[in-house]
Design a protein around this motif. Structure first.
Motif, mmCIF file in Angstrom:
data_model
loop_
_atom_site.group_PDB
_atom_site.id
_atom_site.type_symbol
_atom_site.label_atom_id
_atom_site.label_comp_id
_atom_site.label_asym_id
_atom_site.label_seq_id
_atom_site.Cartn_x
_atom_site.Cartn_y
_atom_site.Cartn_z
ATOM 1 N N SER A 5 39.928 47.035 48.242
ATOM 2 C CA SER A 5 40.586 47.161 47.022
ATOM 3 C C SER A 5 40.200 45.942 46.013
ATOM 4 O O SER A 5 39.598 44.939 46.274
ATOM 5 C CB SER A 5 42.167 46.866 47.235
ATOM 6 N N ALA A 6 40.380 45.967 44.694
ATOM 7 C CA ALA A 6 40.201 45.264 43.587
ATOM 8 C C ALA A 6 40.625 43.750 43.952
ATOM 9 O O ALA A 6 41.688 43.642 44.600
ATOM 10 C CB ALA A 6 40.511 45.818 42.339
ATOM 11 N N SER A 7 39.852 42.850 43.463
ATOM 12 C CA SER A 7 40.563 41.552 43.500
ATOM 13 C C SER A 7 41.323 41.077 42.311
ATOM 14 O O SER A 7 41.092 41.510 41.295
ATOM 15 C CB SER A 7 39.297 40.420 43.541
ATOM 16 N N VAL A 8 42.174 40.353 42.630
ATOM 17 C CA VAL A 8 42.997 39.852 41.330
ATOM 18 C C VAL A 8 42.665 38.343 41.212
ATOM 19 O O VAL A 8 42.628 37.551 42.024
ATOM 20 C CB VAL A 8 44.621 39.893 41.799
ATOM 21 N N LEU A 9 42.742 37.888 39.852
ATOM 22 C CA LEU A 9 42.507 36.645 39.671
ATOM 23 C C LEU A 9 43.613 36.025 38.502
ATOM 24 O O LEU A 9 43.872 36.667 37.575
ATOM 25 C CB LEU A 9 41.026 36.156 38.931
ATOM 26 N N VAL A 10 44.573 35.332 39.154
ATOM 27 C CA VAL A 10 45.610 34.732 38.593
ATOM 28 C C VAL A 10 45.307 33.551 37.592
ATOM 29 O O VAL A 10 44.885 32.553 38.300
ATOM 30 C CB VAL A 10 46.969 34.455 39.430
ATOM 31 N N LEU A 31 35.258 36.578 31.287
ATOM 32 C CA LEU A 31 35.019 35.976 32.696
ATOM 33 C C LEU A 31 34.095 37.172 33.283
ATOM 34 O O LEU A 31 34.521 38.270 33.172
ATOM 35 C CB LEU A 31 36.237 35.802 33.385
ATOM 36 N N ARG A 32 32.996 36.563 33.981
ATOM 37 C CA ARG A 32 31.917 37.609 34.531
ATOM 38 C C ARG A 32 31.975 37.007 36.248
ATOM 39 O O ARG A 32 32.191 36.018 36.608
ATOM 40 C CB ARG A 32 30.656 37.144 33.970
ATOM 41 N N PHE A 33 31.873 38.326 37.104
ATOM 42 C CA PHE A 33 32.099 37.932 38.311
ATOM 43 C C PHE A 33 30.803 38.564 38.993
ATOM 44 O O PHE A 33 30.406 39.781 38.701
ATOM 45 C CB PHE A 33 33.370 38.727 38.979
ATOM 46 N N LEU A 34 30.406 38.135 40.081
ATOM 47 C CA LEU A 34 29.188 38.715 41.130
ATOM 48 C C LEU A 34 29.832 39.629 42.088
ATOM 49 O O LEU A 34 29.116 40.460 42.844
ATOM 50 C CB LEU A 34 28.657 37.707 41.815
ATOM 51 N N ASP A 35 31.162 39.611 42.300
ATOM 52 C CA ASP A 35 31.719 40.558 43.271
ATOM 53 C C ASP A 35 31.458 42.136 43.145
ATOM 54 O O ASP A 35 31.379 42.470 41.926
ATOM 55 C CB ASP A 35 33.346 40.220 43.212
ATOM 56 N N SER A 36 31.393 42.397 44.185
ATOM 57 C CA SER A 36 31.050 43.950 44.170
ATOM 58 C C SER A 36 32.158 44.953 43.817
ATOM 59 O O SER A 36 31.953 45.786 43.142
ATOM 60 C CB SER A 36 30.392 44.275 45.399
ATOM 61 N N PRO A 79 43.886 35.899 45.690
ATOM 62 C CA PRO A 79 44.028 36.087 47.366
ATOM 63 C C PRO A 79 42.713 36.204 48.121
ATOM 64 O O PRO A 79 42.620 35.918 49.166
ATOM 65 C CB PRO A 79 45.149 37.256 47.538
ATOM 66 N N ARG A 80 41.805 36.845 47.405
ATOM 67 C CA ARG A 80 40.705 37.269 48.119
ATOM 68 C C ARG A 80 39.477 37.365 46.988
ATOM 69 O O ARG A 80 39.627 38.054 46.053
ATOM 70 C CB ARG A 80 41.006 38.412 48.805
ATOM 71 N N HIS A 85 32.953 29.253 44.099
ATOM 72 C CA HIS A 85 31.719 28.612 43.466
ATOM 73 C C HIS A 85 31.121 29.317 42.537
ATOM 74 O O HIS A 85 30.655 29.100 41.425
ATOM 75 C CB HIS A 85 31.052 28.021 44.736
ATOM 76 N N ASP A 86 31.045 30.614 42.639
ATOM 77 C CA ASP A 86 30.187 31.475 41.862
ATOM 78 C C ASP A 86 31.133 31.932 40.776
ATOM 79 O O ASP A 86 30.635 32.106 39.568
ATOM 80 C CB ASP A 86 30.129 33.225 42.652
#
Ligand SMILES: O=C(O)CCCC[C@@H]1SC[C@@H]2NC(=O)N[C@@H]21
Length: 331
Positions: A5-10, A31-36, A79-80, A85-86
């Protein structure tokens, strides 16, 4: 393959200033993320009253304990996440100095030397931003970070009136308890517009007994009454300590922190084997040297049996920094 599922950033701030910044960061969507998997951003104020996971990082409690004026005040919590660091290093320019990203679990935790950092629940996992102008002291800031972790743990034990957990520093960047690694520090830097942008990442086993041991397992053995250290208290105490130590470091140099650092590391007087070339430079010979401290550039300062001082460098091949050390003679 199971879809994740999608990650959440609070996003959350200690005061209105950082909360307004959080709002603009969300609105500008920079904001940019490396997460798939996609990462969706929300403000802590938007979800504060929703049912929240009691095992997740307690943002409000952390903010209550934090007493800094710069570090740790702007927080991103997930949470996940792939790696905190990325998030910090890839968005450095968008974030205020001292911004922190913390996660309950990482799926791509990074260790030093391209190792993986196992990041299960219970491990304190965070990264934050530092900016420095003098490149000569950049290699030393990682030692200030290590010291702030050990001092934070000491401080919490003292405030709780419980037995002190003797977390030690294994040079260059490992944290040890009872002879086992309980934590590690990863510092990376880039150079832009005459400044060094340093991302500092900390992984500390607080209540996860795997893969080695953790602070709370040792505490349980030491104290008759159950006491548990919380990640939120440790991270807030870390920033409270770091800000003070960093001020001393920038104002007076690392020398002022050396007495405390040497009390906390494992190496004073340690005898280690170094590999030298013989006079013909065609064979490697082993010699014993004794560690004295750190050199101004952050390497190990040692003295050989004939009284010659030298600087020790890891050979870059061994996982254990104390194997395959190479020495450079100092005048
Ligand atoms: O001992 C090491 O190799 C350093 C480990 C550093 C791990 C931390 S966990 C939080 C931050 N995010 C990462 O991906 N790595 C660092």
């Amino acid at each position: 393959m199971e879809a994740e599922s999608a990650s959440v950033l609070v996003l959350c701030g200690k005061s209105n200033v950082e909360n307004e910044f959080a709002l603009s960061l969300k609105s500008n969507n920079v904001l940019r993320f490396l997460d798939s998997n996609p990462v969706s951003i929300c403000l802590h104020s938007e979800i504060r009253n929703l049912h929240c996971d009691s095992e997740g990082f307690q943002v409000d409690h952390y903010m209550d304990v934090l007493s800094t004026s710069q570090f740790g005040r702007f927080l991103m919590y997930s949470p996940r996440l792939g790696s905190t660091h990325d998030v910090v290093s890839h968005n450095f320019g968008e974030l205020p100095i001292g911004a922190v990203c913390v996660a309950d679990v990482q799926t791509k935790g990074r260790g030093r030397s391209k190792n993986v950092w196992e990041s299960p629940k219970g491990c304190l996992l965070f990264s934050f931003t530092i900016q420095m102008e003098d490149g000569r002291v950049v290699p030393l800031v990682q030692y200030v970070v290590s010291l702030a972790v050990t001092e934070a743990v000491k401080d919490i034990c003292q405030k709780k009136g419980i037995q002190h957990l003797d977390v030690k520093i294994k040079w260059p960047n490992d944290l040890y308890l009872d002879g086992l690694k309980v934590g590690g520090i990863l510092c990376t830097s880039t150079y832009k517009s005459n400044k060094f942008n340093v991302s500092a990442g900390i992984g500390l086993n607080v209540s996860n007994e795997k893969p080695t041991t953790c602070l709370n397992a040792t505490l349980q053995k030491l104290t008759p009454v159950a006491h548990e250290l919380q990640r939120e208290d440790i991270m807030a105490a870390f920033f409270n300590k770091f800000e003070d130590l960093y001020t001393v470091f920038m104002g007076q140099g690392f020398q002022s922190l050396e007495p405390l650092y040497y009390k906390t590391w494992l190496h004073s007087g340690q005898r280690v084997i170094v590999q030298d070339k013989n006079d013909n430079q065609d064979q490697v010979v082993e010699n014993v040297v004794t560690i004295q401290g750190l050199t101004p550039s952050g390497y190990l300062l040692a003295i050989s049996e004939d009284g010659q001082t030298c600087e020790l460098h890891p050979d870059g091949n061994s996982l254990d920094f104390f194997k395959g050390l190479i020495r450079r003679k100092l005048a």
